[in-house]
Design a protein around this motif. Structure first.
Motif, PDB file in Angstrom:
ATOM      1  N   LYS A   1       0.834  -1.207   0.000  1.00 61.52           N
ATOM      2  CA  LYS A   1       0.000   0.000   0.000  1.00 61.52           C
ATOM      3  C   LYS A   1       0.867   1.254   0.000  1.00 61.52           C
ATOM      4  O   LYS A   1       0.533   2.247  -0.643  1.00 61.52           O
ATOM      5  CB  LYS A   1      -0.944  -0.009   1.201  1.00 61.52           C
ATOM      6  N   THR A   2       1.975   1.192   0.710  1.00 56.02           N
ATOM      7  CA  THR A   2       2.906   2.323   0.727  1.00 56.02           C
ATOM      8  C   THR A   2       3.477   2.551  -0.667  1.00 56.02           C
ATOM      9  O   THR A   2       3.524   3.688  -1.149  1.00 56.02           O
ATOM     10  CB  THR A   2       4.048   2.068   1.740  1.00 56.02           C
ATOM     11  N   LEU A   3       3.877   1.473  -1.324  1.00 55.78           N
ATOM     12  CA  LEU A   3       4.405   1.590  -2.688  1.00 55.78           C
ATOM     13  C   LEU A   3       3.338   2.116  -3.650  1.00 55.78           C
ATOM     14  O   LEU A   3       3.653   2.911  -4.539  1.00 55.78           O
ATOM     15  CB  LEU A   3       4.953   0.241  -3.165  1.00 55.78           C
ATOM     16  N   GLU A   4       2.097   1.705  -3.471  1.00 56.28           N
ATOM     17  CA  GLU A   4       1.003   2.248  -4.297  1.00 56.28           C
ATOM     18  C   GLU A   4       0.892   3.747  -4.103  1.00 56.28           C
ATOM     19  O   GLU A   4       0.731   4.500  -5.072  1.00 56.28           O
ATOM     20  CB  GLU A   4      -0.325   1.583  -3.935  1.00 56.28           C
ATOM     21  N   ASN A   5       0.975   4.205  -2.853  1.00 57.56           N
ATOM     22  CA  ASN A   5       0.907   5.641  -2.577  1.00 57.56           C
ATOM     23  C   ASN A   5       2.108   6.370  -3.177  1.00 57.56           C
ATOM     24  O   ASN A   5       1.966   7.451  -3.746  1.00 57.56           O
ATOM     25  CB  ASN A   5       0.838   5.899  -1.071  1.00 57.56           C
ATOM     26  N   LEU A   6       3.283   5.771  -3.049  1.00 61.72           N
ATOM     27  CA  LEU A   6       4.498   6.408  -3.576  1.00 61.72           C
ATOM     28  C   LEU A   6       4.481   6.479  -5.093  1.00 61.72           C
ATOM     29  O   LEU A   6       5.150   7.329  -5.686  1.00 61.72           O
ATOM     30  CB  LEU A   6       5.739   5.655  -3.094  1.00 61.72           C
ATOM     31  N   ALA A   7       3.705   5.618  -5.734  1.00 62.90           N
ATOM     32  CA  ALA A   7       3.640   5.596  -7.197  1.00 62.90           C
ATOM     33  C   ALA A   7       2.927   6.817  -7.768  1.00 62.90           C
ATOM     34  O   ALA A   7       2.865   6.977  -8.986  1.00 62.90           O
ATOM     35  CB  ALA A   7       2.962   4.308  -7.671  1.00 62.90           C
ATOM     36  N   LYS A   8       2.441   7.698  -6.925  1.00 60.63           N
ATOM     37  CA  LYS A   8       1.837   8.958  -7.394  1.00 60.63           C
ATOM     38  C   LYS A   8       2.916   9.915  -7.898  1.00 60.63           C
ATOM     39  O   LYS A   8       2.614  10.908  -8.535  1.00 60.63           O
ATOM     40  CB  LYS A   8       1.050   9.615  -6.263  1.00 60.63           C
ATOM     41  N   ASN A   9       4.164   9.596  -7.594  1.00 62.25           N
ATOM     42  CA  ASN A   9       5.292  10.440  -7.976  1.00 62.25           C
ATOM     43  C   ASN A   9       6.102   9.728  -9.055  1.00 62.25           C
ATOM     44  O   ASN A   9       6.521   8.589  -8.866  1.00 62.25           O
ATOM     45  CB  ASN A   9       6.142  10.700  -6.725  1.00 62.25           C
ATOM     46  N   GLU A  10       6.330  10.392 -10.193  1.00 61.04           N
ATOM     47  CA  GLU A  10       7.019   9.761 -11.319  1.00 61.04           C
ATOM     48  C   GLU A  10       8.445   9.334 -10.988  1.00 61.04           C
ATOM     49  O   GLU A  10       8.909   8.306 -11.479  1.00 61.04           O
ATOM     50  CB  GLU A  10       7.016  10.686 -12.528  1.00 61.04           C
ATOM     51  N   ASN A  11       9.150  10.101 -10.167  1.00 62.63           N
ATOM     52  CA  ASN A  11      10.505   9.705  -9.782  1.00 62.63           C
ATOM     53  C   ASN A  11      10.478   8.387  -9.008  1.00 62.63           C
ATOM     54  O   ASN A  11      11.347   7.544  -9.182  1.00 62.63           O
ATOM     55  CB  ASN A  11      11.183  10.786  -8.937  1.00 62.63           C
ATOM     56  N   ASN A  12       9.475   8.232  -8.150  1.00 62.41           N
ATOM     57  CA  ASN A  12       9.340   6.991  -7.395  1.00 62.41           C
ATOM     58  C   ASN A  12       9.024   5.823  -8.328  1.00 62.41           C
ATOM     59  O   ASN A  12       9.547   4.721  -8.152  1.00 62.41           O
ATOM     60  CB  ASN A  12       8.261   7.116  -6.324  1.00 62.41           C
ATOM     61  N   VAL A  13       8.171   6.063  -9.325  1.00 61.02           N
ATOM     62  CA  VAL A  13       7.825   5.022 -10.293  1.00 61.02           C
ATOM     63  C   VAL A  13       9.079   4.577 -11.038  1.00 61.02           C
ATOM     64  O   VAL A  13       9.303   3.382 -11.255  1.00 61.02           O
ATOM     65  CB  VAL A  13       6.734   5.509 -11.277  1.00 61.02           C
ATOM     66  N   ARG A  14       9.917   5.514 -11.390  1.00 56.78           N
ATOM     67  CA  ARG A  14      11.174   5.202 -12.087  1.00 56.78           C
ATOM     68  C   ARG A  14      12.050   4.312 -11.206  1.00 56.78           C
ATOM     69  O   ARG A  14      12.574   3.287 -11.659  1.00 56.78           O
ATOM     70  CB  ARG A  14      11.919   6.489 -12.434  1.00 56.78           C
ATOM     71  N   GLN A  15      12.175   4.684  -9.932  1.00 58.74           N
ATOM     72  CA  GLN A  15      12.994   3.882  -9.010  1.00 58.74           C
ATOM     73  C   GLN A  15      12.400   2.487  -8.813  1.00 58.74           C
ATOM     74  O   GLN A  15      13.136   1.500  -8.737  1.00 58.74           O
ATOM     75  CB  GLN A  15      13.090   4.568  -7.649  1.00 58.74           C
ATOM     76  N   MET A  16      11.079   2.415  -8.736  1.00 64.15           N
ATOM     77  CA  MET A  16      10.436   1.107  -8.581  1.00 64.15           C
ATOM     78  C   MET A  16      10.758   0.220  -9.778  1.00 64.15           C
ATOM     79  O   MET A  16      11.095  -0.957  -9.613  1.00 64.15           O
ATOM     80  CB  MET A  16       8.921   1.271  -8.435  1.00 64.15           C
ATOM     81  N   ALA A  17      10.656   0.783 -10.977  1.00 65.68           N
ATOM     82  CA  ALA A  17      10.947   0.011 -12.190  1.00 65.68           C
ATOM     83  C   ALA A  17      12.403  -0.445 -12.200  1.00 65.68           C
ATOM     84  O   ALA A  17      12.702  -1.586 -12.562  1.00 65.68           O
ATOM     85  CB  ALA A  17      10.632   0.839 -13.431  1.00 65.68           C
ATOM     86  N   GLU A  18      13.307   0.429 -11.792  1.00 62.55           N
ATOM     87  CA  GLU A  18      14.729   0.076 -11.745  1.00 62.55           C
ATOM     88  C   GLU A  18      15.007  -1.035 -10.739  1.00 62.55           C
ATOM     89  O   GLU A  18      15.999  -1.738 -10.848  1.00 62.55           O
ATOM     90  CB  GLU A  18      15.562   1.309 -11.401  1.00 62.55           C
ATOM     91  N   ASN A  19      14.108  -1.185  -9.766  1.00 64.07           N
ATOM     92  CA  ASN A  19      14.276  -2.207  -8.732  1.00 64.07           C
ATOM     93  C   ASN A  19      13.342  -3.397  -8.917  1.00 64.07           C
ATOM     94  O   ASN A  19      13.151  -4.180  -7.990  1.00 64.07           O
ATOM     95  CB  ASN A  19      14.107  -1.582  -7.345  1.00 64.07           C
ATOM     96  N   GLY A  20      12.746  -3.511 -10.112  1.00 65.81           N
ATOM     97  CA  GLY A  20      11.986  -4.704 -10.446  1.00 65.81           C
ATOM     98  C   GLY A  20      10.490  -4.648 -10.238  1.00 65.81           C
ATOM     99  O   GLY A  20       9.796  -5.618 -10.494  1.00 65.81           O
ATOM    100  N   ARG A  21       9.976  -3.535  -9.756  1.00 64.98           N
ATOM    101  CA  ARG A  21       8.529  -3.402  -9.584  1.00 64.98           C
ATOM    102  C   ARG A  21       7.998  -2.603 -10.786  1.00 64.98           C
ATOM    103  O   ARG A  21       8.027  -1.380 -10.801  1.00 64.98           O
ATOM    104  CB  ARG A  21       8.191  -2.714  -8.268  1.00 64.98           C
ATOM    105  N   LEU A  22       7.513  -3.316 -11.778  1.00 68.09           N
ATOM    106  CA  LEU A  22       7.175  -2.709 -13.060  1.00 68.09           C
ATOM    107  C   LEU A  22       5.722  -2.258 -13.192  1.00 68.09           C
ATOM    108  O   LEU A  22       5.411  -1.436 -14.065  1.00 68.09           O
ATOM    109  CB  LEU A  22       7.507  -3.682 -14.189  1.00 68.09           C
ATOM    110  N   GLN A  23       4.833  -2.753 -12.365  1.00 72.42           N
ATOM    111  CA  GLN A  23       3.410  -2.452 -12.530  1.00 72.42           C
ATOM    112  C   GLN A  23       3.093  -0.949 -12.537  1.00 72.42           C
ATOM    113  O   GLN A  23       2.346  -0.491 -13.402  1.00 72.42           O
ATOM    114  CB  GLN A  23       2.572  -3.171 -11.472  1.00 72.42           C
TER     115      GLN A  23
END
Length: 107
Positions: free
Chosen positions: A71-93
């Protein structure tokens, strides 16, 4: 609570071996991540996204803790920089969601 280095200190507790402190840090980050203005601050702490993504994939973590991490990651995904970091760390959704919405992110 989110002033100064408090967020950085909370993130450091994610790496603690004692699960109680780690669980409490996750709960606190989850509550802070509900405020969109703090999502950037949480994501900007070095290693925060990496640790959260790792915890979300962990089989050894408490089930309720993993739910809060997700849920925290879902909330953090509101920020594009966070989405980029998630993708770089294997969370692609989150990235795939933005792509489907027609939003372009530069890497």
């Amino acid at each position: 609570m989110a002033e100064g280095d408090n967020v950085r200190t909370i993130v450091k507790f994610l790496s603690h071996e004692q699960s109680k402190e780690r669980d409490e840090a996750v709960s606190l980050l989850f509550e802070l991540s509900k405020l969109e203005s703090l999502c950037d601050k949480i994501g900007s702490v070095n290693g925060s996204i990496l640790m959260l993504v790792g915890m979300s994939n962990s089989k050894s973590e408490n089930v309720s803790t993993v739910e809060k991490v997700n849920k925290t990651l879902e909330n953090l995904a509101k920020n594009e920089n966070n989405v980029r970091q998630m993708a770089e760390n294997g969370r692609l959704q989150p990235l795939l969601t933005l792509i489907l919405e027609g939003i372009c992110i530069k890497f």
